[in-house]
Design a protein around this motif. Structure first.
Motif, PDB file in Angstrom:
ATOM      1  N   UNK A  89      -9.317  26.012  62.183  1.00 27.96           N
ATOM      2  CA  UNK A  89     -10.680  25.794  62.669  1.00 27.96           C
ATOM      3  C   UNK A  89     -10.886  24.294  62.768  1.00 27.96           C
ATOM      4  N   UNK A  90     -11.676  23.879  63.743  1.00 32.74           N
ATOM      5  CA  UNK A  90     -11.938  22.467  64.004  1.00 32.74           C
ATOM      6  C   UNK A  90     -13.410  22.180  63.786  1.00 32.74           C
ATOM      7  N   UNK A  91     -13.688  21.075  63.097  1.00 34.32           N
ATOM      8  CA  UNK A  91     -15.069  20.635  62.890  1.00 34.32           C
ATOM      9  C   UNK A  91     -15.166  19.165  63.247  1.00 34.32           C
ATOM     10  N   UNK A  92     -16.040  18.852  64.174  1.00 35.10           N
ATOM     11  CA  UNK A  92     -16.238  17.471  64.617  1.00 35.10           C
ATOM     12  C   UNK A  92     -17.223  16.784  63.682  1.00 35.10           C
ATOM     13  N   UNK A  93     -16.847  15.605  63.184  1.00 36.49           N
ATOM     14  CA  UNK A  93     -17.720  14.780  62.335  1.00 36.49           C
ATOM     15  C   UNK A  93     -17.676  13.361  62.872  1.00 36.49           C
ATOM     16  N   UNK A  94     -18.718  12.986  63.567  1.00 38.00           N
ATOM     17  CA  UNK A  94     -18.733  11.660  64.200  1.00 38.00           C
ATOM     18  C   UNK A  94     -17.652  11.596  65.257  1.00 38.00           C
ATOM     19  N   UNK A  95     -16.789  10.596  65.137  1.00 32.28           N
ATOM     20  CA  UNK A  95     -15.713  10.455  66.118  1.00 32.28           C
ATOM     21  C   UNK A  95     -14.446  11.199  65.705  1.00 32.28           C
ATOM     22  N   UNK A  96     -14.426  11.758  64.508  1.00 30.34           N
ATOM     23  CA  UNK A  96     -13.234  12.436  64.000  1.00 30.34           C
ATOM     24  C   UNK A  96     -13.393  13.951  64.045  1.00 30.34           C
ATOM     25  N   UNK A  97     -12.277  14.621  64.209  1.00 27.93           N
ATOM     26  CA  UNK A  97     -12.239  16.084  64.111  1.00 27.93           C
ATOM     27  C   UNK A  97     -11.400  16.425  62.885  1.00 27.93           C
ATOM     28  N   UNK A  98     -11.912  17.315  62.071  1.00 28.83           N
ATOM     29  CA  UNK A  98     -11.199  17.760  60.880  1.00 28.83           C
ATOM     30  C   UNK A  98     -10.774  19.212  61.071  1.00 28.83           C
ATOM     31  N   UNK A  99      -9.612  19.524  60.565  1.00 30.96           N
ATOM     32  CA  UNK A  99      -9.022  20.847  60.737  1.00 30.96           C
ATOM     33  C   UNK A  99      -8.778  21.477  59.379  1.00 30.96           C
TER      34      UNK A  99
END
Length: 115
Positions: A89-99
């Motif tokens: 799953x991908x979650x966008x936080x600001x300019x970064x995407x966390x998986x």
């Protein structure tokens, strides 16, 4: 050859009995094969393992490029394949995407392949 729409792994378990209990339909077999193909690459298996073992159970591309020895675009491609297949799953936080490993992804896979 027809193109089969990929059924996310979590949905595939709900529609398919384990392989040892009932034969898969042609459509479900094609979708499961696509999911298995998504993790058949050594880099993708390493990415899944690295994210699952990461301190917070999640990682961004910046956490993965150096340990994998791959470029950011290549790692991003592998991450997209794993997201599309339902493993991450991908979650966008600001300019970064966390998986992170998708809830139930591994259980779904073992449920389909298990008895």
């Amino acid at each position: 050859m027809p193109v089969h729409e990929l059924i996310p792994l979590r949905d595939l378990q709900s529609c398919c009995a384990p392989l040892t209990r009932a034969p898969l339909s042609a459509e479900n077999a094609a979708s499961l094969a696509s999911s298995l193909k998504a993790i058949a690459a050594p880099a993708r298996l390493r990415i899944l393992s690295m994210i699952a073992a990461h301190a917070d159970g999640e990682a961004c591309v910046c956490d993965l490029t150096e340990p994998l020895g791959l470029s950011q675009p290549t790692v991003s491609h592998h991450l997209r394949v794993l997201v599309d297949a339902g493993f991450l799953e991908r979650e966008k936080r600001g300019t970064w995407a966390f998986f992170r490993v998708a809830d139930g992804a591994m259980e779904s896979l073992t449920g389909i392949l298990g008895s």
